[in-house]
Design a protein around this motif. Sequence first.
Motif, PDB file in Angstrom:
ATOM      1  N   VAL A 178      -0.113  -6.175 -12.363  1.00  8.04           N
ATOM      2  CA  VAL A 178       0.594  -5.933 -11.093  1.00  8.04           C
ATOM      3  C   VAL A 178       2.073  -6.267 -11.264  1.00  8.04           C
ATOM      4  O   VAL A 178       2.958  -5.513 -10.844  1.00  8.04           O
ATOM      5  N   TRP A 182      -3.767 -18.620   0.509  1.00  8.38           N
ATOM      6  CA  TRP A 182      -2.593 -19.163  -0.156  1.00  8.38           C
ATOM      7  C   TRP A 182      -1.405 -19.381   0.799  1.00  8.38           C
ATOM      8  O   TRP A 182      -0.414 -20.017   0.441  1.00  8.38           O
ATOM      9  N   ARG A 218      -1.200   2.117  17.571  1.00 11.54           N
ATOM     10  CA  ARG A 218       0.072   2.395  16.903  1.00 11.54           C
ATOM     11  C   ARG A 218       0.515   3.849  17.062  1.00 11.54           C
ATOM     12  O   ARG A 218       1.643   4.190  16.722  1.00 11.54           O
ATOM     13  N   CYS A 274       6.927 -12.453  -8.277  1.00 16.04           N
ATOM     14  CA  CYS A 274       5.951 -13.408  -8.804  1.00 16.04           C
ATOM     15  C   CYS A 274       4.548 -12.876  -8.542  1.00 16.04           C
ATOM     16  O   CYS A 274       4.233 -12.474  -7.410  1.00 16.04           O
ATOM     17  N   ASP A 275       3.713 -12.859  -9.550  1.00 13.16           N
ATOM     18  CA  ASP A 275       2.299 -12.514  -9.358  1.00 13.16           C
ATOM     19  C   ASP A 275       1.492 -13.131 -10.488  1.00 13.16           C
ATOM     20  O   ASP A 275       2.004 -13.345 -11.590  1.00 13.16           O
ATOM     21  N   ILE A 276       0.223 -13.412 -10.188  1.00 13.02           N
ATOM     22  CA  ILE A 276      -0.670 -13.997 -11.200  1.00 13.02           C
ATOM     23  C   ILE A 276      -1.405 -12.917 -11.995  1.00 13.02           C
ATOM     24  O   ILE A 276      -2.138 -13.236 -12.907  1.00 13.02           O
ATOM     25  N   ASP A 277      -1.199 -11.677 -11.609  1.00 13.72           N
ATOM     26  CA  ASP A 277      -1.808 -10.559 -12.336  1.00 13.72           C
ATOM     27  C   ASP A 277      -0.683  -9.859 -13.098  1.00 13.72           C
ATOM     28  O   ASP A 277       0.189  -9.209 -12.501  1.00 13.72           O
ATOM     29  N   SER A 299       0.082  -5.131  -2.813  1.00 11.91           N
ATOM     30  CA  SER A 299       0.016  -4.134  -1.734  1.00 11.91           C
ATOM     31  C   SER A 299       1.040  -4.443  -0.651  1.00 11.91           C
ATOM     32  O   SER A 299       2.174  -3.980  -0.710  1.00 11.91           O
ATOM     33  N   GLN A 335       4.442  -7.345  12.598  1.00 10.63           N
ATOM     34  CA  GLN A 335       5.623  -6.519  12.798  1.00 10.63           C
ATOM     35  C   GLN A 335       5.610  -5.732  14.096  1.00 10.63           C
ATOM     36  O   GLN A 335       6.634  -5.206  14.512  1.00 10.63           O
ATOM     37  N   THR A 345       0.584 -12.864  -0.513  1.00 10.52           N
ATOM     38  CA  THR A 345      -0.650 -13.245  -1.216  1.00 10.52           C
ATOM     39  C   THR A 345      -1.817 -13.247  -0.222  1.00 10.52           C
ATOM     40  O   THR A 345      -1.618 -13.180   0.988  1.00 10.52           O
ATOM     41  N   MET A 390      -5.328 -19.513 -10.816  1.00 14.46           N
ATOM     42  CA  MET A 390      -4.160 -19.529  -9.928  1.00 14.46           C
ATOM     43  C   MET A 390      -4.362 -18.578  -8.743  1.00 14.46           C
ATOM     44  O   MET A 390      -3.736 -18.747  -7.706  1.00 14.46           O
ATOM     45  N   GLY A 433       3.362 -12.335  -4.644  1.00 13.07           N
ATOM     46  CA  GLY A 433       2.189 -11.518  -4.290  1.00 13.07           C
ATOM     47  C   GLY A 433       2.629 -10.079  -4.120  1.00 13.07           C
ATOM     48  O   GLY A 433       3.023  -9.675  -3.026  1.00 13.07           O
TER      49      GLY A 433
HETATM   50  N1  LIG Z   1       1.430  -6.893   8.249  1.00  8.87           N
HETATM   51  C1  LIG Z   1       0.544  -5.980   7.915  1.00  8.87           C
HETATM   52  O1  LIG Z   1       0.466  -4.902   8.526  1.00  8.87           O
HETATM   53  C2  LIG Z   1      -0.373  -6.235   6.750  1.00  8.87           C
HETATM   54  C3  LIG Z   1      -1.093  -5.175   6.184  1.00  8.87           C
HETATM   55  C4  LIG Z   1      -1.895  -5.461   5.066  1.00  8.87           C
HETATM   56  C5  LIG Z   1      -1.999  -6.757   4.571  1.00  8.87           C
HETATM   57  N2  LIG Z   1      -1.302  -7.755   5.177  1.00  8.87           N
HETATM   58  C6  LIG Z   1      -1.397  -9.138   4.673  1.00  8.87           C
HETATM   59  O2  LIG Z   1      -0.727  -9.215   3.424  1.00  8.87           O
HETATM   60  C7  LIG Z   1      -1.353 -10.199   2.587  1.00  8.87           C
HETATM   61  C8  LIG Z   1      -1.720  -9.575   1.255  1.00  8.87           C
HETATM   62  O3  LIG Z   1      -2.685  -8.562   1.472  1.00  8.87           O
HETATM   63  P1  LIG Z   1      -2.872  -7.402   0.415  1.00  8.87           P
HETATM   64  O4  LIG Z   1      -3.735  -6.386   1.027  1.00  8.87           O
HETATM   65  O5  LIG Z   1      -1.537  -6.983  -0.100  1.00  8.87           O
HETATM   66  O6  LIG Z   1      -3.676  -8.185  -0.739  1.00  8.87           O
HETATM   67  P2  LIG Z   1      -3.822  -7.779  -2.280  1.00  8.87           P
HETATM   68  O7  LIG Z   1      -5.035  -8.435  -2.771  1.00  8.87           O
HETATM   69  O8  LIG Z   1      -3.721  -6.301  -2.422  1.00  8.87           O
HETATM   70  O9  LIG Z   1      -2.502  -8.386  -2.960  1.00  8.87           O
HETATM   71  C9  LIG Z   1      -2.298  -9.769  -3.065  1.00  8.87           C
HETATM   72  C10 LIG Z   1      -1.430 -10.022  -4.275  1.00  8.87           C
HETATM   73  O10 LIG Z   1      -1.184 -11.436  -4.345  1.00  8.87           O
HETATM   74  C11 LIG Z   1      -1.309 -11.834  -5.711  1.00  8.87           C
HETATM   75  N3  LIG Z   1      -1.580 -13.265  -5.784  1.00  8.87           N
HETATM   76  C12 LIG Z   1      -2.731 -13.941  -5.498  1.00  8.87           C
HETATM   77  N4  LIG Z   1      -2.569 -15.251  -5.720  1.00  8.87           N
HETATM   78  C13 LIG Z   1      -1.301 -15.421  -6.156  1.00  8.87           C
HETATM   79  C14 LIG Z   1      -0.540 -16.539  -6.562  1.00  8.87           C
HETATM   80  N5  LIG Z   1      -1.061 -17.780  -6.578  1.00  8.87           N
HETATM   81  N6  LIG Z   1       0.756 -16.363  -6.949  1.00  8.87           N
HETATM   82  C15 LIG Z   1       1.295 -15.119  -6.959  1.00  8.87           C
HETATM   83  N7  LIG Z   1       0.612 -14.000  -6.595  1.00  8.87           N
HETATM   84  C16 LIG Z   1      -0.667 -14.160  -6.201  1.00  8.87           C
HETATM   85  C17 LIG Z   1      -2.441 -10.970  -6.231  1.00  8.87           C
HETATM   86  O11 LIG Z   1      -2.508 -10.933  -7.623  1.00  8.87           O
HETATM   87  C18 LIG Z   1      -2.084  -9.634  -5.588  1.00  8.87           C
HETATM   88  O12 LIG Z   1      -1.149  -8.929  -6.406  1.00  8.87           O
HETATM   89  C19 LIG Z   1      -2.552 -10.701   3.364  1.00  8.87           C
HETATM   90  O13 LIG Z   1      -2.257 -11.902   4.014  1.00  8.87           O
HETATM   91  C20 LIG Z   1      -2.815  -9.592   4.380  1.00  8.87           C
HETATM   92  O14 LIG Z   1      -3.449 -10.048   5.557  1.00  8.87           O
HETATM   93  C21 LIG Z   1      -0.491  -7.514   6.235  1.00  8.87           C
END
Ligand SMILES: NC(=O)c1ccc[n+]([C@@H]2O[C@H](COP(=O)([O-])OP(=O)(O)OC[C@H]3O[C@@H](n4cnc5c(N)ncnc54)[C@H](O)[C@@H]3O)[C@@H](O)[C@H]2O)c1
Length: 436
Positions: free
Chosen positions: A76, A118, A335, A70-73, A49, A165, A114, A218, A46
């Motif tokens: 990306v 997931w 923060r 690893c990513d399904i897009d 972001s 964190q 992800t 996926m 994933g």
């Molecule tokens: N700790 C923090 O401060 C913080 C901040 C933002 C997001 N997050 C968490 O991070 C996670 C991701 O959020 P995001 O904003 O990056 O989402 P996003 O949608 O921007 O990115 C998710 C990524 O996962 C990929 N993905 C989806 N299914 C997949 C699979 N089966 N195999 C491989 N890749 C797959 C997508 O294609 C995408 O690239 C979430 O759980 C979110 O809550 C945490």
Amino acid sequence: MHRRDFIARSSAALAGLMVPDILKAESPVPAKKNESDGRIRVGLIGCRSMGWGDYAEFFKFPEADCVALCDIDEGVLQKRAADFEDKTGKKPKLFSDYRKMLADKDIDAVVIGTPDHWHCLMTCDALAAGKHVYVEKPLANTIAECEIMEAYAQHYGKVVQVGQQQRSGLIWQEMKKYLDSGRLGRIAKVNVWANFQYASILEAAPDCPPPAGVDFDMWLGPAPQRTFNPKRFHGSWRMFWDYGGGLVTDWGVHLLDMALWGMNTASMPRRVMASGGNFAYPRNVAETFDTLSVIWEYDDFSIQWSNVAAAEAGPYGKAYGLEFCGTEGMLVANRDGWEVIPGKGSKLEPASFQPDHKDRTNHVGNFLECIRTGRLNTACTMQNGSFCAKFAHLGNIAARTRSVLTYDPATHSFGNAEADRLLKPEYRAPWQFPKI
Ligand SMILES: NC(=O)c1ccc[n+]([C@@H]2O[C@H](COP(=O)([O-])OP(=O)(O)OC[C@H]3O[C@@H](n4cnc5c(N)ncnc54)[C@H](O)[C@@H]3O)[C@@H](O)[C@H]2O)c1
């Protein structure tokens, strides 16, 4: 004195976890340094972001060897492969199916970035494959998923860090020390709020074919079958119940974690009450609530949540934060720092603390150190992440069912059929809910 509860760990005997053969390591694998060259080889699942943001922290540590994405897009994946090469001069191994990454014996640890729906399956599969896991918050999208993940972590004994964190941030550690000193007096209530506009989706879009290079089946994984819609995809998925829980599980788990940590509580509340709806934007495309209030009630204090996903403003001029209400004064934090505001007539000295913004670097460093030294007590363990995610989900379930609820972790039930139906997702075939 504050109320003090202590962590109750599940001691359920765990046997015969059902995992696909391809993922079975010589389990159970003890958490110890087992890497041949002393470096910890880390893969990312994933990449768009937050996953990439986390992974970028691993590059800072010489003991981490970042090796695979690893990513399904495909778009990306290729973009992050190029970013990876820019950073390291090396090409990463690329995967579109996380199960193939997990089957790679050269990988010691994975970062899971992800969407929330997931997290459970990927974490359980990774643990069963003998990997250490850094999984993003909220731990999972339902209470039952959190519980089975705890069982897997206990069974496989690998190092797990949940991406809350703030537990690794000096500012929050100092806040906790201050609260533990008792100087604030008796804390009757903690107010927590997050008012972020991104949780409202103001324009709808029609369903359409997924973009080229996206394996949407996926992406959906265990979530219900549906046609592609760009508003329910990258980034904005968190505002749809099948994939996320809106602001209270997104921002909320970070802040609620600090409230629970500050109050030293890890037991379920006596009652949960909530009210939610799309009151700010009645035509909001989001399913999760732009306006939500939750009260988690304990015997002698309460924690309260509020979000209005519209104007980005709030108490003390802060769009998000938390306020510990003590008999001697208030401690207000986000923060950007925290400060103590003495109550009228109180002899409490004002106090404050500024952040060093190293929370995430420290959190990743702590994960790597735990792997190196074979320690399981990371800064945010599976139990910590699970408790906080379940706590946040309770608020959504109370709001969705318009019920006053009490969750019994022993029976895994609210004793309320409508609320109980929201405890566990129905996984879409061929995906199966991890089993004991
Ligand atoms: N700790 C923090 O401060 C913080 C901040 C933002 C997001 N997050 C968490 O991070 C996670 C991701 O959020 P995001 O904003 O990056 O989402 P996003 O949608 O921007 O990115 C998710 C990524 O996962 C990929 N993905 C989806 N299914 C997949 C699979 N089966 N195999 C491989 N890749 C797959 C997508 O294609 C995408 O690239 C979430 O759980 C979110 O809550 C945490």
